[in-house]
Motif scaffolding. Structure first.
Motif, short mmCIF file in Angstrom:
data_model
loop_
_atom_site.label_atom_id
_atom_site.label_comp_id
_atom_site.label_asym_id
_atom_site.label_seq_id
_atom_site.Cartn_x
_atom_site.Cartn_y
_atom_site.Cartn_z
N ILE A 92 26.28 15.37 -35.93
CA ILE A 92 26.95 14.22 -35.31
C ILE A 92 26.80 14.27 -33.79
O ILE A 92 26.52 13.25 -33.14
N ARG A 95 23.41 13.12 -32.91
CA ARG A 95 23.28 11.67 -32.99
C ARG A 95 23.96 10.97 -31.83
O ARG A 95 23.49 9.95 -31.34
N GLU A 331 29.46 6.74 -33.36
CA GLU A 331 29.23 8.18 -33.59
C GLU A 331 30.37 9.02 -33.03
O GLU A 331 30.78 10.01 -33.64
#
Length: 404
Positions: A92, A95, A331
């Motif tokens: 995560i 990203r 995100e």
């Protein structure tokens, strides 16, 4: 003393009971946090279905056991879960970094596109100003063409008028000369047949009337001209002389008018020719300016297309920028949710609970109890040692007997 085989069997039985008791103590408890974590893991889509099912399957038998009660394999499973959640967190975070980089790149691209748009709009303003200026020049040239054409029309009319006046005066002069030569002089000299005198007299009277001569003279002239030359009195001769003098004056005036008309005609013709040259030049200039205007309009249209393209690019990049920013927020939100719903709950179960902090009085009491128990234990050991020393060598121990 008990036989060695019997002692070994007793030890094995005791070890089996210890392992069974430890396994019973290690049975997963129904900790509600494990159930919440399992549910959150099921809803989290970052892992494939098979991996989520596997992780949910091993949660109760690992995290469901209190930290101090876990055996080695359970700690390894918890470490495996920790690595999995750490990998998920790094994914995560990665990203987020990619989304932020993409957002920054989009912002930079948008700034460049806006610069191109501004430059394109500035060029369009220049093109539009050039078109406006050229249109003004074209309108002025068109007005110049119209003015030159109107001037040509006036000069052509003036030339026509002067030409008509010249023709009129020329015909008048020719008629005066003809009447003088063919009628008046022959009548004055009695060289015309008396039978043909009447038309010539009428011609002379008509000429006098046209020349606006004295009416009394015009009334006397037919009678005088009808007399033979040798039958004319002094008055008759005076009438003829006056008529001839007046006709000569009028003839001179007509000749002067003819000269003026010729000069006016020549001048009007020259001016008309010059006006034609100016008109042709004005038309040529007008046509050149129209061609230049068409070229500038085409450039303006092309520049408008460029501006439209640049504007569309800016709008696309604005949408992409918003989308990239939303992706960053999404995100980051996912990371927050991951921490709140999974990682924080996992760490609560993974980390051993902190020791209980006792109040000062309870701590002192516990220390006293521990000290008393330690003293009693030492005394008990001394007593047991003494009893063992007094026991015969071949007597089986209590532990051994009870075991047997």
């Amino acid at each position: 003393m008990a036989p060695k085989g019997k002692q070994a069997a007793t030890s094995a039985s005791q070890g089996s009971r210890k392992r069974q008791r430890k396994a019973q103590e290690s049975t997963p408890t129904s900790d509600p946090r494990v159930q919440v974590l399992s549910k959150s893991l099921q809803q989290f889509q970052d892992f494939p279905d098979e991996v989520r099912s596997l992780l949910r399957a091993i949660l109760p038998g690992s995290l469901g056991v209190a930290h101090g009660e876990r055996i080695s394999c359970q700690h390894k499973v918890v470490d495996l879960l920790s690595a999995a959640f750490g990998e998920m967190e790094q994914g995560i975070v990665g990203r987020i970094a990619e989304a932020e980089a993409k957002s920054q790149s989009t912002v930079s691209s948008k700034a460049e596109a806006m610069q191109k748009q501004a430059a394109s709009e500035a060029v369009l303003q220049e093109k539009t100003a050039a078109v406006t200026t050229k249109k003004t020049e074209v309108e002025q040239a068109k007005a110049a063409v119209q003015t030159s054409e109107e001037r040509m029309e006036k000069l052509a009319f003036a030339l026509k008028t002067s030409n008509e006046q010249l023709e009129k005066n020329t015909v008048k002069l020719e008629r005066v000369k003809t009447v003088q030569t063919e009628s008046f002089v022959p009548l004055q000299q009695n060289s015309i047949d008396p039978a043909a005198i009447s038309p010539h007299v009428d011609a002379v009277v008509a000429l006098g009337t046209e020349l606006c001569l004295d009416e009394s003279m015009l009334r006397s002239i037919p009678t005088v001209l009808a007399k033979p030359a040798d039958g004319r009195a002094q008055f008759d001769i005076m009438v003829l002389q006056n008529f001839q003098e007046e006709v000569a004056k009028q003839t001179a005036a007509v000749e002067e008018d003819v000269g003026k008309c010729e000069a006016a005609k020549s001048q009007d013709a020259d001016q008309l020719e010059a006006a034609k040259v100016d008109s042709d030049a004005a038309k040529s200039k007008f046509e050149e300016l129209e061609v230049e205007l068409a070229a500038l309009v085409a450039e303006e249209v092309k520049q408008k297309d460029d501006v439209a393209t640049a504007t569309a690019a800016v709008k696309d990049l604005e949408a992409a920028s918003v989308k990239a920013a939303d992706a960053v927020v999404s995100e980051q939100t996912q990371l927050s949710v991951f921490h709140a719903e999974l990682l924080d709950k996992f760490r609560e179960l993974h980390t051993p609970p902190p020791p209980d902090v006792l109040p000062v009085d309870e701590a002192e009491t516990s220390a006293s109890v521990i000290e008393v128990k330690a003293t009693e234990g030492a005394a008990q050991q001394e007593m047991t040692k003494g009893a063992d020393d007094d026991m015969p060598v071949d007597m089986p121990s209590v532990v051994g007997t009870s075991s047997a």
